[in-house]
Design a protein around this motif. Structure first.
Motif, PDB file in Angstrom:
ATOM      1  N   ALA A 163       0.831  -1.210   0.000  1.00 26.93           N
ATOM      2  CA  ALA A 163       0.000   0.000   0.000  1.00 26.93           C
ATOM      3  C   ALA A 163       0.864   1.259   0.000  1.00 26.93           C
ATOM      4  O   ALA A 163       0.595   2.206  -0.753  1.00 26.93           O
ATOM      5  CB  ALA A 163      -0.949  -0.005   1.194  1.00 26.93           C
ATOM      6  N   VAL A 164       1.911   1.280   0.825  1.00 25.88           N
ATOM      7  CA  VAL A 164       2.799   2.448   0.861  1.00 25.88           C
ATOM      8  C   VAL A 164       3.558   2.555  -0.451  1.00 25.88           C
ATOM      9  O   VAL A 164       3.658   3.635  -1.034  1.00 25.88           O
ATOM     10  CB  VAL A 164       3.747   2.389   2.078  1.00 25.88           C
ATOM     11  N   ARG A 165       4.091   1.441  -0.935  1.00 23.94           N
ATOM     12  CA  ARG A 165       4.834   1.453  -2.209  1.00 23.94           C
ATOM     13  C   ARG A 165       3.959   1.983  -3.352  1.00 23.94           C
ATOM     14  O   ARG A 165       4.413   2.763  -4.187  1.00 23.94           O
ATOM     15  CB  ARG A 165       5.344   0.045  -2.541  1.00 23.94           C
ATOM     16  N   SER A 166       2.676   1.600  -3.377  1.00 17.79           N
ATOM     17  CA  SER A 166       1.798   2.051  -4.458  1.00 17.79           C
ATOM     18  C   SER A 166       1.562   3.560  -4.398  1.00 17.79           C
ATOM     19  O   SER A 166       1.340   4.182  -5.436  1.00 17.79           O
ATOM     20  CB  SER A 166       0.463   1.299  -4.416  1.00 17.79           C
ATOM     21  N   ARG A 167       1.655   4.151  -3.215  1.00 15.11           N
ATOM     22  CA  ARG A 167       1.480   5.600  -3.084  1.00 15.11           C
ATOM     23  C   ARG A 167       2.753   6.370  -3.427  1.00 15.11           C
ATOM     24  O   ARG A 167       2.693   7.566  -3.688  1.00 15.11           O
ATOM     25  CB  ARG A 167       1.044   5.959  -1.665  1.00 15.11           C
ATOM     26  N   THR A 168       3.914   5.697  -3.418  1.00 20.43           N
ATOM     27  CA  THR A 168       5.182   6.399  -3.659  1.00 20.43           C
ATOM     28  C   THR A 168       5.802   6.069  -5.011  1.00 20.43           C
ATOM     29  O   THR A 168       6.801   6.686  -5.383  1.00 20.43           O
ATOM     30  CB  THR A 168       6.210   6.053  -2.557  1.00 20.43           C
ATOM     31  N   ILE A 169       5.227   5.143  -5.732  1.00 15.65           N
ATOM     32  CA  ILE A 169       5.843   4.614  -6.952  1.00 15.65           C
ATOM     33  C   ILE A 169       6.178   5.709  -7.968  1.00 15.65           C
ATOM     34  O   ILE A 169       7.200   5.651  -8.636  1.00 15.65           O
ATOM     35  CB  ILE A 169       4.976   3.492  -7.581  1.00 15.65           C
ATOM     36  N   ARG A 170       5.369   6.737  -8.058  1.00 16.74           N
ATOM     37  CA  ARG A 170       5.592   7.787  -9.058  1.00 16.74           C
ATOM     38  C   ARG A 170       6.173   9.067  -8.456  1.00 16.74           C
ATOM     39  O   ARG A 170       6.342  10.058  -9.162  1.00 16.74           O
ATOM     40  CB  ARG A 170       4.285   8.115  -9.767  1.00 16.74           C
ATOM     41  N   LEU A 171       6.498   9.032  -7.180  1.00 15.76           N
ATOM     42  CA  LEU A 171       7.056  10.208  -6.514  1.00 15.76           C
ATOM     43  C   LEU A 171       8.572  10.257  -6.712  1.00 15.76           C
ATOM     44  O   LEU A 171       9.203   9.232  -6.979  1.00 15.76           O
ATOM     45  CB  LEU A 171       6.714  10.166  -5.017  1.00 15.76           C
ATOM     46  N   PRO A 172       9.170  11.437  -6.556  1.00 11.97           N
ATOM     47  CA  PRO A 172      10.638  11.533  -6.663  1.00 11.97           C
ATOM     48  C   PRO A 172      11.312  10.624  -5.637  1.00 11.97           C
ATOM     49  O   PRO A 172      10.837  10.494  -4.512  1.00 11.97           O
ATOM     50  CB  PRO A 172      10.926  13.006  -6.343  1.00 11.97           C
ATOM     51  N   ARG A 173      12.409   9.999  -6.048  1.00  4.45           N
ATOM     52  CA  ARG A 173      13.171   9.110  -5.167  1.00  4.45           C
ATOM     53  C   ARG A 173      14.236   9.935  -4.455  1.00  4.45           C
ATOM     54  O   ARG A 173      15.302  10.194  -5.010  1.00  4.45           O
ATOM     55  CB  ARG A 173      13.835   7.980  -5.950  1.00  4.45           C
ATOM     56  N   LEU A 174      13.956  10.364  -3.248  1.00  6.66           N
ATOM     57  CA  LEU A 174      14.911  11.152  -2.485  1.00  6.66           C
ATOM     58  C   LEU A 174      16.012  10.250  -1.915  1.00  6.66           C
ATOM     59  O   LEU A 174      15.754   9.103  -1.561  1.00  6.66           O
ATOM     60  CB  LEU A 174      14.198  11.880  -1.346  1.00  6.66           C
ATOM     61  N   ARG A 175      17.237  10.808  -1.837  1.00  5.44           N
ATOM     62  CA  ARG A 175      18.364  10.074  -1.252  1.00  5.44           C
ATOM     63  C   ARG A 175      18.207  10.092   0.275  1.00  5.44           C
ATOM     64  O   ARG A 175      18.082  11.160   0.870  1.00  5.44           O
ATOM     65  CB  ARG A 175      19.690  10.697  -1.665  1.00  5.44           C
TER      66      ARG A 175
END
Length: 186
Positions: A48-60
Motif C-alpha cells: 500500500a505504501v509502495r503504491s502511493r510512492t511509486i511515481r514520486l521523486p526518489r529522495l536520497r
C-alpha cells in the motif's frame, strides 16, 4: 557445560527472512494461521505504501543504526526506505564514513540508534559531522525514528515504514508515531 536446553537462534537480514522467522515461530507455537495473517498484513501495508510512492521523486536517504562508529541501517530498513519512496545511501548494515555520506548528499537523514528510543541528539550529530550543508540539514529533513520501529525484526516495522514515508514524503503521508524532526535552528 551443556545444559540440555534447546535454543532457537534467528539472524534475519531481509524482509523475506523476517517473514520466514515469523512463520517458523508461529509454527513452533502451533499458531501457523496467526503467523500467516501477521505476514500478510505486513506485506499488504508495504504494498500500500509502495503504491502511493511509486511515481514520486526518489529522495536520497541516509538511515543509520549507530553513530559511533557510523553504521548504516540493516537491509530490511533499506527495503522499507525503497517502499517509502526513497533511495538508500550506503551498504546496509555496514560501517560508513561521514565523508561518504556527504558525498552522496542525503535529502533525508534518519537516525534510529539501537537502544536509544527516540533520544538521538540530531542537532549535535549534524554539527559534529559537519553535515550542515547537506540538503537534509539545509531543509530541516533530519529525523529520529524510534529504534524499535526499525531495528526490531517484527511487525513493529510497519510503524517504521509509516515514519519513513512521512519523513521522505510528508506531502503525501500524515505525521507518524515515533518520528521526531530536528529543530529548525542548527
Amino acid at each position: 557445560m551443556k545444559s540440555g536446553s534447546r535454543f532457537l537462534g534467528l539472524a534475519p537480514k531481509s524482509l523475506a527472512d523476517i517473514y520466514a522467522d515469523i512463520a517458523l515461530i508461529a509454527g513452533i507455537m502451533d499458531a501457523s494461521e496467526e503467523g500467516s495473517r501477521v505476514i500478510r498484513q505486513m506485506q499488504q501495508e508495504i504494498v500500500a505504501v509502495r503504491s502511493r510512492t511509486i511515481r514520486l521523486p526518489r529522495l536520497r536517504v541516509f538511515c543509520e543504526e549507530w553513530g559511533k562508529p557510523l553504521i548504516a541501517s540493516q537491509l530490511w530498513v533499506a527495503e522499507l526506505v525503497e517502499a517509502a519512496g526513497g533511495k538508500f545511501i550506503g551498504a546496509p548494515g555496514a560501517q560508513i564514513s561521514f565523508s561518504e555520506v556527504e558525498a552522496s548528499p542525503p535529502d533525508v537523514i534518519i537516525a534510529a540508534w539501537c537502544g536509544a528510543g527516540d533520544r538521538v541528539p540530531l542537532e549535535k550529530i549534524i554539527r559534529s559531522r559537519l553535515w550542515e550543508n547537506t540538503p537534509a540539514a539545509k531543509n530541516g529533513r533530519v529525523y529520529c525514528i524510534r529504534d524499535e520501529y526499525l531495528n526490531t525484526p517484527a511487525p513493529t516495522l510497519i510503524f517504521g515504514l509509516r515514519a519513513l514515508a512521512t519523513a521522505i514524503h510528508p506531502e503525501c503521508f500524515p505525521q507518524a508515531d515515533g518520528l521526531r524532526c530536528i529543530s529548525k535552528g542548527i
